[in-house]
Design an enzyme around this catalytic site. Structure first.
Site, mmCIF file in Angstrom:
data_model
loop_
_atom_site.group_PDB
_atom_site.id
_atom_site.type_symbol
_atom_site.label_atom_id
_atom_site.label_comp_id
_atom_site.label_asym_id
_atom_site.label_seq_id
_atom_site.Cartn_x
_atom_site.Cartn_y
_atom_site.Cartn_z
ATOM 1 C CB CYS A 2 -0.928 -0.006 1.129
ATOM 2 S SG CYS A 2 -1.817 -1.492 1.443
ATOM 3 C CG ASN A 27 3.007 1.235 3.310
ATOM 4 O OD1 ASN A 27 2.884 0.056 2.788
ATOM 5 N ND2 ASN A 27 4.069 1.874 3.193
ATOM 6 C CG LEU A 58 13.209 -11.046 -3.462
ATOM 7 C CD1 LEU A 58 13.810 -9.615 -3.019
ATOM 8 C CD2 LEU A 58 13.104 -10.998 -4.916
ATOM 9 C CB ILE A 71 18.109 -10.777 -11.512
ATOM 10 C CG1 ILE A 71 18.154 -9.680 -12.661
ATOM 11 C CG2 ILE A 71 18.788 -9.816 -10.317
ATOM 12 C CD1 ILE A 71 17.181 -8.707 -12.844
#
Length: 545
Positions: free
Chosen positions: A2, A73, A227, A259
């Site tokens: 959020c 949030n 991740l 990545i």
């Protein structure tokens, strides 16, 4: 999760419209919906929602039994226990949203509600004529505040929501709250943060405590991933999460993501090994150096920084998050915070004594909201993905920061004698030959900073690009153009220049703190600038060979 905007003061229709427009700039943080609550002459709350807990309900601003309104949030990990306690007092939560407990707690306890929270948060709450805004202890969720020309107070998740509305603004400090009656005050101040001695932590508890931290962060009603850079920290989190998930469902499919700029980049090789060891469904993403350079404006717009290591590391994380979002994954676990807690960066080899190392770890943890957790939040939330960071769990943090500092000094790992390795105490806590959590080559892998690990060509390419586009004259006149935070290199000039175009003025520039490693003659932030980069790596290979 959020994005929020809150304004307190003489709120009229124009202010409310400006707040709603500002919240629209945060749509990337909350692509699943928006909401507005206002009281003319007093307050307006705006929300952009990333639906993670109870997606069907939990729309914000969320209301309490007695009329309080809250925008939040973050995630409250102990919300179920809090909801049970609230139900016993007649304040029953009607949704499965973790945010709902904030409204009821604020009605019941006022400002003291923050002391009951275990989670990450930036929230604004209104009840009658009273209001408060609070930020989590480490600042894992971003928050800024400022004043407009009329003197109204504004709060927002990102600078871009304030830049056109406020004449002055700054970072809202972590572990603080502000209220209508009490102003700004710190509410989180453990002994280690104050530099005071406390009860020494027991290193034997590290493994159990980190596992508990990971377990509570598996809370999600939407797909969750990992991740995985192949470094110690992300690999430990991935391994613990995989075991915990499979203990519930042995056939659960777990997705991990890595990545790099080339198939043989250090991180991709190591992540591949970890994923195979853990049995995850592994995804490898590649990006080209020229694509990263072309995306710099977007990166700086989203992470709102000109700090060199932040930009270098944000770019691959930004590309990876886009891939993750496209797969429909909204939550990922990540390894941020460990290097700051345990002195994992290679420059810590130069700390003269344990006390100096401890002071630096405290300073680095206290400033995480300006560096790695800022990068992790904004790079992922640029694509509506929430990053959760178990190493910064408060119980684990209190344990780890109270360890005797000499245990955090680089030392021999006991498998070859002479070599030293950083984060020895953390590695040793998970060194179990009978039931290995990770391959030994990864458990004892030397620290490789993310911007280096994706491929050494990335940082080298950035430097070469900057040397081509920034003239000697521009760099010589940098102090005239940028008297505050003057860039000293061509690369720093590129980032400072683009930031100033997107976020003009000194107030914006002062919201950023540039990081440089201590104690080493080369101030470049790349781990490769440290002489221990190769020496420590050779030592680690001797230990595991």
């Amino acid at each position: 999760m959020c994005g929020i905007v809150a304004v307190f003061g003489d709120v009229d229709g124009n202010v409310a419209a400006a707040a709603e427009s500002a919240a629209a700039r945060l749509a990337h943080r909350g692509p699943d919906g928006s909401g507005l609550w206002m009281r003319l002459g007093s307050a307006v709350l705006c929300h952009r929602r990333l639906a993670i807990m109870d997606p069907a309900q939990g729309k914000q601003p969320i209301r309490g039994r007695d009329g309080a309104a809250v925008v939040h949030n973050g995630e409250i990990y102990n919300f179920r226990a809090l909801a049970e306690a609230l139900a016993a007092t007649g304040r029953r939560c009607v949704s499965g949203s973790d945010s709902e407990v904030l409204a009821h707690l604020y009605e019941e306890r006022g400002e003291a509600c923050v002391e009951a929270l275990d989670g990450i948060f930036a929230f604004a709450a209104v009840h009658g004529d009273d209001w408060m805004v609070a930020r989590d202890p480490i600042g894992i969720k971003p928050l800024y505040y400022g004043r407009d020309r009329a003197g109204n107070l504004w709060f927002a998740s990102e600078l871009k929501a304030l830049i056109d509305n406020c004449v002055s603004f700054e970072v809202f400090p972590p572990g603080h709250l502000m209220s209508r009656s009490g102003g700004l005050r710190r509410w989180y101040a453990p002994p280690w943060l104050r530099g005071e001695p406390g009860e020494p932590g027991d290193p034997a508890q590290l493994r159990r405590s980190l596992s508990d931290a990971v377990e509570k962060r598996l809370m999600s009603d939407v797909p969750l991933g990992l991740l995985l850079s192949g470094g110690l920290d992300s690999s430990l989190i991935a391994a613990l999460a995989t075991r915990l998930v499979r203990a519930r469902d042995a056939r659960a499919e777990i997705h991990s993501f890595a990545i790099g700029v080339a198939k043989d980049s250090p991180d991709l090789r190591a992540a591949r090994e970890v994923a195979q060891f853990l049995g995850t469904t592994h995804h490898e993403v590649s990006f080209r150096v020229e694509d990263g350079i072309a995306a710099l404006d977007d990166i700086i717009r989203h992470v709102e920084s000109y700090d060199i290591p932040t930009i270098r590391a944000s770019t691959p994380m930004y590309f990876l998050s886009r891939y993750i979002s496209d797969l429909g994954v909204k939550v990922v676990l990540s390894g941020e915070g460990s290097d700051e807690i345990f002195g994992g960066y290679l420059y810590f080899y130069y700390a003269e004594d344990p006390q100096e190392l401890q002071r630096e770890t405290v300073a680095r943890v206290a400033n995480l909201h300006l560096s790695d957790v800022l990068r992790a939040d904004k790079s992922t939330m640029a694509h509506g993905v929430e990053a959760r960071v178990p190493f910064l769990d408060l119980k684990f943090l209190d344990l780890a920061m109270s360890l005797p500092p000499e245990l955090k000094q680089p030392r021999g790992a006991g498998r070859g004698g002479e070599a030293r390795v950083e984060k020895w105490i953390l590695r040793q806590a998970f060194a179990d030959d009978a039931d290995p959590l990770l391959p030994s080559s990864v458990l004892w892998r030397q620290k490789e900073q993310f911007s280096d690990g994706v491929g050494y060509g990335w940082v080298d390419g950035l430097r070469a690009h900057a040397e081509r586009v920034v003239s000697r004259r521009e760099l010589a006149q940098a102090a005239e153009r940028f008297p505050y935070a003057t860039p000293a290199t061509a690369e720093a000039y590129v980032y400072r220049d683009r930031f100033a175009a997107l976020f003009p003025g000194e107030h914006a520039a002062r919201c950023i703190v540039r990081w440089e490693p201590r104690w080493q003659t080369d101030s470049d932030t790349s781990g490769r600038a440290n002489p221990f980069h190769r020496a420590a790596g050779e030592g680690a290979r001797r230990l595991t060979g």
